[in-house]
Scaffold this motif. Structure first.
Motif: not given
Length: 58
Positions: A13-16, A20-26, A31-37
């Motif tokens: 869920g965090n990865f998806a 969607i939120i980050f404009p770069e779509r990388t 992955m980094m955001f989802a792993a930290l969360m």
């Protein structure tokens, strides 16, 4: 096993959401955001299970 399934749902869920939120779509930033969360939620679950003090258990 129940905790692992919940952690996988949190990670997916965090990865998806980050994808969607980050404009770069990388994938790397998502992955980094989802792993930290995931680490944050696992840490909170660990601390909550370690401090099982409540008024009902007296």
């Amino acid at each position: 096993m129940d905790h692992i399934r919940n952690y996988l749902f949190v990670f997916a869920g965090n990865f998806a959401a980050a994808y969607i939120i980050f404009p770069e779509r990388t994938i790397a930033k998502s992955m980094m955001f989802a792993a930290l969360m995931l680490l944050l939620s696992m840490g909170m679950d660990f601390m909550k299970s370690k401090n099982q003090h409540s008024l009902e258990q007296q």
